[in-house]
Write a protein that holds these residues in place. Sequence first.
Motif, PDB file in Angstrom:
ATOM      1  N   HIS A  83       0.762  -1.193  -0.239  1.00 59.53           N
ATOM      2  CA  HIS A  83       0.066   0.092  -0.254  1.00 59.53           C
ATOM      3  C   HIS A  83       1.122   1.309   0.086  1.00 59.53           C
ATOM      4  N   LYS A  84       0.532   2.136  -0.647  1.00 60.21           N
ATOM      5  CA  LYS A  84       1.538   3.274  -1.190  1.00 60.21           C
ATOM      6  C   LYS A  84       0.682   4.379  -0.574  1.00 60.21           C
ATOM      7  N   TYR A  85       1.626   5.469   0.022  1.00 65.62           N
ATOM      8  CA  TYR A  85       1.224   6.706   0.552  1.00 65.62           C
ATOM      9  C   TYR A  85       2.129   7.793   0.442  1.00 65.62           C
ATOM     10  N   GLN A  86       1.701   8.843   0.826  1.00 69.82           N
ATOM     11  CA  GLN A  86       2.693  10.073   1.149  1.00 69.82           C
ATOM     12  C   GLN A  86       2.595  10.309   2.663  1.00 69.82           C
ATOM     13  N   VAL A  87       3.492  10.561   3.752  1.00 76.82           N
ATOM     14  CA  VAL A  87       3.284  10.989   5.100  1.00 76.82           C
ATOM     15  C   VAL A  87       4.231  12.068   5.257  1.00 76.82           C
ATOM     16  N   LYS A  88       3.639  12.924   6.195  1.00 82.07           N
ATOM     17  CA  LYS A  88       4.362  14.085   6.493  1.00 82.07           C
ATOM     18  C   LYS A  88       4.473  14.245   7.963  1.00 82.07           C
ATOM     19  N   HIS A  89       5.977  14.404   8.408  1.00 78.57           N
ATOM     20  CA  HIS A  89       6.255  14.483  10.047  1.00 78.57           C
ATOM     21  C   HIS A  89       6.584  15.942  10.175  1.00 78.57           C
ATOM     22  N   GLN A  90       5.878  16.419  11.054  1.00 80.49           N
ATOM     23  CA  GLN A  90       5.866  18.262  11.334  1.00 80.49           C
ATOM     24  C   GLN A  90       6.029  18.095  13.062  1.00 80.49           C
ATOM     25  N   VAL A  91       7.168  18.836  13.206  1.00 73.64           N
ATOM     26  CA  VAL A  91       7.345  19.196  14.833  1.00 73.64           C
ATOM     27  C   VAL A  91       6.489  20.287  15.226  1.00 73.64           C
ATOM     28  N   ASP A  92       5.966  19.841  16.269  1.00 75.19           N
ATOM     29  CA  ASP A  92       4.894  20.823  16.687  1.00 75.19           C
ATOM     30  C   ASP A  92       5.373  21.741  17.661  1.00 75.19           C
ATOM     31  N   ALA A  93       5.712  21.249  19.027  1.00 78.92           N
ATOM     32  CA  ALA A  93       6.131  22.121  19.915  1.00 78.92           C
ATOM     33  C   ALA A  93       7.014  21.623  20.898  1.00 78.92           C
ATOM     34  N   LEU A  94       7.777  22.233  21.771  1.00 75.99           N
ATOM     35  CA  LEU A  94       8.343  21.697  22.718  1.00 75.99           C
ATOM     36  C   LEU A  94       7.454  21.570  24.007  1.00 75.99           C
ATOM     37  N   ILE A  95       7.363  20.000  24.566  1.00 76.84           N
ATOM     38  CA  ILE A  95       6.465  19.880  25.485  1.00 76.84           C
ATOM     39  C   ILE A  95       7.176  18.916  26.625  1.00 76.84           C
ATOM     40  N   THR A  96       6.633  18.273  27.542  1.00 77.21           N
ATOM     41  CA  THR A  96       7.207  17.293  28.349  1.00 77.21           C
ATOM     42  C   THR A  96       6.735  15.769  28.172  1.00 77.21           C
ATOM     43  N   ASP A  97       7.707  15.027  28.060  1.00 76.39           N
ATOM     44  CA  ASP A  97       7.434  13.565  27.853  1.00 76.39           C
ATOM     45  C   ASP A  97       6.845  12.922  29.024  1.00 76.39           C
ATOM     46  N   ASN A  98       6.701  11.702  28.871  1.00 74.26           N
ATOM     47  CA  ASN A  98       5.977  11.060  30.135  1.00 74.26           C
ATOM     48  C   ASN A  98       6.719  10.598  31.090  1.00 74.26           C
ATOM     49  N   LEU A  99       7.941  11.020  31.122  1.00 69.60           N
ATOM     50  CA  LEU A  99       9.094  10.897  31.921  1.00 69.60           C
ATOM     51  C   LEU A  99       9.513  12.331  32.722  1.00 69.60           C
ATOM     52  N   GLY A 100       8.754  13.346  32.181  1.00 74.85           N
ATOM     53  CA  GLY A 100       8.980  14.538  32.754  1.00 74.85           C
ATOM     54  C   GLY A 100      10.285  15.533  32.240  1.00 74.85           C
ATOM     55  N   ARG A 101      10.677  15.029  30.933  1.00 77.41           N
ATOM     56  CA  ARG A 101      11.835  15.707  30.321  1.00 77.41           C
ATOM     57  C   ARG A 101      11.402  16.447  29.153  1.00 77.41           C
ATOM     58  N   PRO A 102      12.030  17.537  28.820  1.00 76.70           N
ATOM     59  CA  PRO A 102      11.430  18.304  27.484  1.00 76.70           C
ATOM     60  C   PRO A 102      11.792  17.384  26.425  1.00 76.70           C
ATOM     61  N   ALA A 103      10.665  17.388  25.677  1.00 78.29           N
ATOM     62  CA  ALA A 103      10.668  16.613  24.354  1.00 78.29           C
ATOM     63  C   ALA A 103       9.820  17.416  23.151  1.00 78.29           C
ATOM     64  N   TYR A 104      10.047  17.179  21.993  1.00 74.14           N
ATOM     65  CA  TYR A 104       9.547  17.623  21.150  1.00 74.14           C
ATOM     66  C   TYR A 104       8.367  16.954  20.652  1.00 74.14           C
ATOM     67  N   ARG A 105       6.921  17.448  20.226  1.00 77.36           N
ATOM     68  CA  ARG A 105       5.962  16.421  19.714  1.00 77.36           C
ATOM     69  C   ARG A 105       5.737  16.565  18.358  1.00 77.36           C
ATOM     70  N   VAL A 106       5.692  15.469  17.678  1.00 75.45           N
ATOM     71  CA  VAL A 106       5.595  15.535  16.206  1.00 75.45           C
ATOM     72  C   VAL A 106       4.441  14.852  15.879  1.00 75.45           C
ATOM     73  N   PHE A 107       3.694  15.640  14.856  1.00 77.97           N
ATOM     74  CA  PHE A 107       2.289  15.137  14.410  1.00 77.97           C
ATOM     75  C   PHE A 107       2.774  14.386  13.001  1.00 77.97           C
TER      76      PHE A 107
END
Length: 255
Positions: A64-88
Amino acid sequence: MRFSSFPRLLFLALSSSFLFACNEKEELVTESLTDYMPLAAGKYITYRLDSLVFTNFGRSTEIHKYQVKHQVDALITDNLGRPAYRVFRFIRDSAGLQAWQPNGSYFITALADQVEVTDDNLRMIKLHLPIKDGYSWKGNRYLPLDPYGPLFDISNDDNMSDWDYFYDGAPASFSYQGKNYSNVLTTEQVDEVINVPITSPGSYAAKSRVVERYSKTIGLVFRQFEIWEYQPNTGQPGGPFTTGFGVTMWMIDHN
């Protein structure tokens, strides 16, 4: 006094030379990990993606063939309480004619000596210092015993936590499907096959193949991830079947 002090002076000189050499060895100059995985809100990479799926109860194979886009959203906190970037993630048809549709998200956590990606609660160390040919690390050390068990009845994911990631060569040029990329760092994760291609249909077969390539100042430009197994199911209703999945994706656009 002059002669009796000579051995002591010689010892001090040799000790100083040894310590200096050790300090030199410890000061290994290496590139930054974020050179190969740049992180900034608004950055995106678009990929062509081929998805390997086994349908008809594992008796048929489709791409199955697609195009996908990964876009960095914002700097947040991950589930371990560390600074992390969320990517949509967004997805659309392979020709790019349809509108983008949401396709989930994941987190990238850049630490002093490693970069972690957490996707669907699976946490992996994608890059690690030092960036050096042959350097190895346990990139899947945080994965559970059977990470894909809830979706696929496969056994070749049982030892994923033991996989040895390593850098394969110095950054170099790379081409795939007519696309050319420069300053590409290759991380090998696993390359194991049994009876593949399947030349003996009456025997078990399996494939575990994962490799990723990162281009300097751009990010991930290529990924191949295949993990599946074939069961001959000899003498059983339904006959042989294959289960698992595969993804091959390569960059076609970025900002």
